[in-house]
Design a protein around this motif. Structure first.
Motif, PDB file in Angstrom:
ATOM      1  N   VAL A 106       0.825  -1.266  -0.143  1.00 43.50           N
ATOM      2  CA  VAL A 106      -0.084   0.096   0.095  1.00 43.50           C
ATOM      3  C   VAL A 106       0.913   1.289   0.090  1.00 43.50           C
ATOM      4  CG1 VAL A 106      -1.784   1.257   1.261  1.00 43.50           C
ATOM      5  CG2 VAL A 106      -1.683  -1.308   1.324  1.00 43.50           C
ATOM      6  N   HIS A 107       0.804   1.970  -0.897  1.00 36.82           N
ATOM      7  CA  HIS A 107       1.407   3.360  -0.975  1.00 36.82           C
ATOM      8  C   HIS A 107       0.433   4.359  -0.733  1.00 36.82           C
ATOM      9  CE1 HIS A 107       4.877   1.358  -2.775  1.00 36.82           C
ATOM     10  NE2 HIS A 107       3.801   0.594  -3.546  1.00 36.82           N
ATOM     11  N   PRO A 108       0.834   5.515   0.008  1.00 39.39           N
ATOM     12  CA  PRO A 108      -0.001   6.645   0.169  1.00 39.39           C
ATOM     13  C   PRO A 108      -0.321   7.256  -1.101  1.00 39.39           C
ATOM     14  CG  PRO A 108       2.353   7.168   0.638  1.00 39.39           C
ATOM     15  CD  PRO A 108       2.231   5.842   0.381  1.00 39.39           C
ATOM     16  N   HIS A 109      -1.451   7.905  -1.497  1.00 38.58           N
ATOM     17  CA  HIS A 109      -2.134   8.609  -2.361  1.00 38.58           C
ATOM     18  C   HIS A 109      -1.072   9.855  -2.648  1.00 38.58           C
ATOM     19  CE1 HIS A 109      -4.495  11.198  -5.050  1.00 38.58           C
ATOM     20  NE2 HIS A 109      -4.989  10.062  -5.445  1.00 38.58           N
ATOM     21  N   PRO A 110      -1.096  10.506  -3.712  1.00 36.79           N
ATOM     22  CA  PRO A 110       0.244  11.587  -3.849  1.00 36.79           C
ATOM     23  C   PRO A 110      -0.683  13.035  -3.286  1.00 36.79           C
ATOM     24  CG  PRO A 110      -0.065  10.570  -6.021  1.00 36.79           C
ATOM     25  CD  PRO A 110      -1.087   9.948  -5.024  1.00 36.79           C
ATOM     26  N   CYS A 111      -1.872  13.005  -3.022  1.00 45.54           N
ATOM     27  CA  CYS A 111      -2.499  13.929  -2.527  1.00 45.54           C
ATOM     28  C   CYS A 111      -2.716  14.013  -1.065  1.00 45.54           C
ATOM     29  CB  CYS A 111      -3.980  14.560  -3.151  1.00 45.54           C
ATOM     30  SG  CYS A 111      -3.706  14.621  -4.982  1.00 45.54           S
ATOM     31  N   THR A 112      -2.447  13.067  -0.487  1.00 44.94           N
ATOM     32  CA  THR A 112      -2.450  12.881   1.129  1.00 44.94           C
ATOM     33  C   THR A 112      -1.464  13.742   1.664  1.00 44.94           C
ATOM     34  OG1 THR A 112      -0.741  11.216   1.254  1.00 44.94           O
ATOM     35  CG2 THR A 112      -3.289  10.584   0.956  1.00 44.94           C
ATOM     36  N   ILE A 113      -2.132  14.122   2.963  1.00 46.34           N
ATOM     37  CA  ILE A 113      -1.294  14.973   4.012  1.00 46.34           C
ATOM     38  C   ILE A 113      -0.397  13.904   4.682  1.00 46.34           C
ATOM     39  CG2 ILE A 113      -1.183  16.661   5.759  1.00 46.34           C
ATOM     40  CD1 ILE A 113      -4.162  17.546   4.610  1.00 46.34           C
ATOM     41  N   ASP A 114       0.770  14.637   4.683  1.00 44.90           N
ATOM     42  CA  ASP A 114       1.768  13.586   5.515  1.00 44.90           C
ATOM     43  C   ASP A 114       1.951  12.162   5.411  1.00 44.90           C
ATOM     44  OD1 ASP A 114       2.444  15.958   6.863  1.00 44.90           O
ATOM     45  OD2 ASP A 114       0.821  15.656   8.415  1.00 44.90           O
ATOM     46  N   GLY A 115       1.708  11.906   3.895  1.00 46.78           N
ATOM     47  CA  GLY A 115       1.710  10.657   3.539  1.00 46.78           C
ATOM     48  C   GLY A 115       0.767   9.520   4.339  1.00 46.78           C
TER      49      GLY A 115
END
Length: 126
Positions: free
Chosen positions: A32-41
């Motif tokens: 699972v990778h964080p979405h590029p638009c998330t805050i603080d990953g």
């Protein structure tokens, strides 16, 4: 008639020509990778991630303050509906404004530019 329709269908070539090849289908891996638009990953399902149910449960609904109606014996004569309700003045609560001129700058309407006013006065698109 039927043979003509079949011949026309076979001889039909679309006028649209698509350039290039098909887009590749991306395979997502199990990690699972964080979405590029998330805050603080923030990762989905992590402790810092708030579920939609919890988020929506904390939202306060828009509160409608009803007008107090006059007593039934004081109904206006002639069926004048405009005076059937009476405004009740009350102090403003937290996060309430008395006028749209008190809105923060990001919510205020920007002034019209001269080009925009000319376009509106001319009847639309030029």
């Amino acid at each position: 008639m039927r043979q003509t329709a079949v011949k026309l269908a076979k001889s039909y070539t679309p006028l649209i020509k698509f350039v290039g090849t098909k887009h590749p289908v991306l395979e997502h891996s199990g990690s699972v990778h964080p979405h590029p638009c998330t805050i603080d990953g923030i990762l989905p399902g992590s402790d810092s991630c708030v579920s939609a149910k919890d988020f929506l449960s904390k939202l306060k609904p828009f509160e409608v303050v009803p007008y107090k109606t006059k007593k039934p014996s004081q109904k206006p004569a002639g069926g004048n509906v405009g005076r059937a309700y009476e405004f009740v003045s009350r102090p403003l609560h937290e996060n309430e404004l008395a006028s749209i001129s008190e809105l923060p700058v990001r919510f205020k309407l920007r002034p019209f530019e001269d080009v925009e006013m000319e376009s509106i006065n001319a009847g639309g698109a030029l």
